[in-house]
Design a protein around this motif. Structure first.
Motif, PDB file in Angstrom:
ATOM      1  N   ARG A 261       4.467  17.625  58.215  1.00  0.00           N
ATOM      2  CA  ARG A 261       3.963  17.585  56.841  1.00  0.00           C
ATOM      3  C   ARG A 261       2.721  16.714  56.699  1.00  0.00           C
ATOM      4  O   ARG A 261       1.877  16.978  55.841  1.00  0.00           O
ATOM      5  CB  ARG A 261       5.082  17.119  55.904  1.00  0.00           C
ATOM      6  N   THR A 264      -0.290  18.973  58.266  1.00  0.00           N
ATOM      7  CA  THR A 264      -0.682  20.181  57.538  1.00  0.00           C
ATOM      8  C   THR A 264      -1.360  19.824  56.227  1.00  0.00           C
ATOM      9  O   THR A 264      -0.838  19.048  55.427  1.00  0.00           O
ATOM     10  CB  THR A 264       0.560  21.053  57.250  1.00  0.00           C
ATOM     11  N   GLY A 266      -2.591  21.221  52.669  1.00  0.00           N
ATOM     12  CA  GLY A 266      -2.331  22.364  51.808  1.00  0.00           C
ATOM     13  C   GLY A 266      -0.953  22.941  52.083  1.00  0.00           C
ATOM     14  O   GLY A 266      -0.031  22.238  52.512  1.00  0.00           O
ATOM     15  N   ASN A 267      -0.833  24.255  51.884  1.00  0.00           N
ATOM     16  CA  ASN A 267       0.467  24.904  51.987  1.00  0.00           C
ATOM     17  C   ASN A 267       0.556  25.875  53.165  1.00  0.00           C
ATOM     18  O   ASN A 267       1.545  26.556  53.337  1.00  0.00           O
ATOM     19  CB  ASN A 267       0.764  25.659  50.673  1.00  0.00           C
ATOM     20  N   THR A 268      -0.512  25.946  53.969  1.00  0.00           N
ATOM     21  CA  THR A 268      -0.564  26.900  55.071  1.00  0.00           C
ATOM     22  C   THR A 268      -0.771  26.178  56.387  1.00  0.00           C
ATOM     23  O   THR A 268      -1.687  25.351  56.522  1.00  0.00           O
ATOM     24  CB  THR A 268      -1.703  27.918  54.861  1.00  0.00           C
ATOM     25  N   ASN A 383       6.852  26.118  60.570  1.00  0.00           N
ATOM     26  CA  ASN A 383       7.073  26.610  59.208  1.00  0.00           C
ATOM     27  C   ASN A 383       8.465  26.264  58.695  1.00  0.00           C
ATOM     28  O   ASN A 383       8.640  25.927  57.521  1.00  0.00           O
ATOM     29  CB  ASN A 383       6.845  28.124  59.159  1.00  0.00           C
ATOM     30  N   HIS A 387       8.343  23.879  55.280  1.00  0.00           N
ATOM     31  CA  HIS A 387       8.662  24.479  53.985  1.00  0.00           C
ATOM     32  C   HIS A 387      10.085  24.243  53.516  1.00  0.00           C
ATOM     33  O   HIS A 387      10.402  24.531  52.353  1.00  0.00           O
ATOM     34  CB  HIS A 387       8.390  25.985  54.036  1.00  0.00           C
ATOM     35  N   THR A 423      14.461  24.462  49.669  1.00  0.00           N
ATOM     36  CA  THR A 423      13.012  24.646  49.582  1.00  0.00           C
ATOM     37  C   THR A 423      12.314  23.330  49.310  1.00  0.00           C
ATOM     38  O   THR A 423      12.696  22.567  48.405  1.00  0.00           O
ATOM     39  CB  THR A 423      12.664  25.665  48.480  1.00  0.00           C
ATOM     40  N   THR A 425       8.974  21.423  48.098  1.00  0.00           N
ATOM     41  CA  THR A 425       7.794  21.662  47.274  1.00  0.00           C
ATOM     42  C   THR A 425       6.677  20.740  47.724  1.00  0.00           C
ATOM     43  O   THR A 425       6.840  19.521  47.766  1.00  0.00           O
ATOM     44  CB  THR A 425       8.107  21.423  45.800  1.00  0.00           C
ATOM     45  N   VAL A 426       5.539  21.361  48.069  1.00  0.00           N
ATOM     46  CA  VAL A 426       4.399  20.588  48.556  1.00  0.00           C
ATOM     47  C   VAL A 426       3.662  19.966  47.371  1.00  0.00           C
ATOM     48  O   VAL A 426       3.347  20.648  46.397  1.00  0.00           O
ATOM     49  CB  VAL A 426       3.434  21.485  49.357  1.00  0.00           C
ATOM     50  N   LEU A 428       0.375  18.751  45.903  1.00  0.00           N
ATOM     51  CA  LEU A 428      -1.066  18.935  46.152  1.00  0.00           C
ATOM     52  C   LEU A 428      -1.882  17.926  45.340  1.00  0.00           C
ATOM     53  O   LEU A 428      -1.501  17.488  44.289  1.00  0.00           O
ATOM     54  CB  LEU A 428      -1.468  20.367  45.771  1.00  0.00           C
TER      55      LEU A 428
END
Length: 428
Positions: A261, A264, A266-268, A383, A387, A423, A425-426, A428
């Motif tokens: 985490r 990385t 962003g979310n990709t 991933n 995520h 899940t 949650t990122v 941002l």
């Protein structure tokens, strides 16, 4: 260790030092494959790459595989397929958030779809049926069979009905593969394909006709089987074991999730991100060491050979115990413990030159799909860790997780791993 398995003389190699003698020092002597029921029935009389006898045909097909089918450039081109299927997997996990799932089902589906799309493309309407038939046949041929150890008793397969059953399933498989080739030929002639899959590449090479040994449709079918079987079981198996070890070791899970985490943006997750996930890569290596394929595909000696002072006669079957090499106490400290940090200042890798770690084999017969397979494993694991947070169901504690192995097609957990995805949650 020498074993007389029925009429089959067999030598088992269980240390890195002796594995080097077989896979490097005397590689040419032990580069052949034994004739087996699986290779003759499933792989079109060993007209693939994995089971083909060592010789000019095998060298030609290995070259095609290295330069055309699994080159670095072509593997990169399949990253779009891999990322697409991982997104589909994430949506499936999102929809199951908060509920217990069997992770194996999700992973096998995702890996199957990546391998099949890269191999036979989106135009194959029988992908799921193809996988079912393949694994049904493989389960049959790896089951105990007296005739495998007493070749002069092949009549037993007729008496028991095994031969008729295998031939029926193989015929069903051949119909599917022939349809795949026909679909690809029609698609190619109409100019309708945007990107070559592996079948397109093989058909192009076959049609060009400039090979030393022309290849047939059966050759193409055999190689398709290599790709699907070789890629699917090992990648999904490694991912399930990696997640099982992380669930059993919460501190390691916390450490690797923090790295993934933090790396990385962003979310990709990008390829550049993964190259900087050094601890996650150590986890993959440690999973290969403890939970890779227990035995490499058998070899057979092409001539008499002396190894470590012992004479190994021609036509002796060689089994290399990769699991024993990976847990050899003279090579590894605390060999039965899952300790990714052991690779922190350790140059040992899985590319075939270090015989303490042989998940892909070594020598001339090393698996040519290392880059493709590791790419799927690392990207998928990153991933899953980025995520989602993960919990064990029904109040199960990490030390209560069942890690018993069931050796069937691969070295799988006896009881499939059940987990609860949550899940993440990122911010941002």
């Amino acid at each position: 260790m020498y074993l007389q398995l029925g009429q089959v003389p067999t030598v088992v190699i269980s240390t890195p030092r002796l594995a080097q003698e077989i896979l490097k020092t005397n590689d040419v002597v032990f580069a052949d494959r034994p004739t087996t029921i699986a290779s003759q029935m499933l792989f079109y009389k060993a007209q693939d790459i994995a089971w083909a006898p060592y010789g000019s045909y095998w060298r030609q097909m290995r070259k095609i595989c290295t330069l055309e089918l699994l080159s670095a450039k072509r593997v990169r081109s399949y990253s779009v397929i891999r990322d697409d299927e991982i997104k589909t997997m994430r949506k499936c996990l999102d929809s199951s958030a908060g509920r217990a799932i069997v992770l194996r089902d999700v992973l096998v589906q995702m890996v199957n779809d990546v391998i099949c799309r890269a191999t036979v493309g989106d135009i194959c309407k029988d992908r799921s049926t193809l996988i079912d038939v393949l694994f049904d046949i493989m389960r049959a041929v790896v089951a105990f069979n007296m005739a495998s150890y007493f070749p002069n008793m092949q009549f037993l397969n007729f008496i028991t009905g095994k031969k008729a059953k295998w031939l029926n399933r193989q015929k069903q498989l051949d119909v599917i593969l022939e349809d795949i080739l026909e679909e690809h030929r029609n698609h190619r002639s109409s100019g309708g394909h945007d990107q070559e899959d592996l079948v397109d590449v093989l058909l192009r090479i076959k049609e060009n006709g400039d090979l030393d040994q022309p290849i047939t449709n059966d050759n193409v079918k055999g190689i398709i089987l290599d790709m699907i079987i070789g890629g699917t079981s090992t990648s999904s198996m490694t991912l399930e074991w990696a997640m099982a070890e992380l669930m059993r070791n919460p501190e390691i899970m916390k450490k690797v999730q923090a790295e993934v985490r933090a790396t990385t943006k962003g979310n990709t997750i990008t390829e550049e991100n993964i190259q900087n996930m050094h601890y996650m890569k150590m986890i993959v290596k440690e999973t290969f060491r403890l939970h890779g394929p227990p035995l490499l595909v058998p070899r057979i000696s092409r001539e008499d050979c002396a190894v470590d002072g012992y004479n190994i006669p021609v036509k002796t079957r060689i089994l290399i115990n990769a699991w024993a090499c990976g847990t050899d106490p003279e090579s590894w400290e605390n060999p039965d413990s899952f300790i990714p940090e052991r690779f922190e200042n350790n140059s040992i890798n899985y590319l075939g030159s270090d015989f303490e770690l042989l998940p892909f084999g070594g020598g001339r017969r090393i698996c040519p799909g290392i880059t493709f397979g590791v790419g799927i494993i690392e990207t998928t694991l990153a991933n899953l860790l980025f995520h989602f947070d993960w919990e064990l169901p029904n109040g199960l504690k990490p030390n209560e997780l069942d890690m018993t192995e069931a050796i069937v097609l691969s070295n799988l957990p006896k009881n499939p791993l059940e987990v609860v995805p949550v899940t993440f949650t990122v911010s941002l």
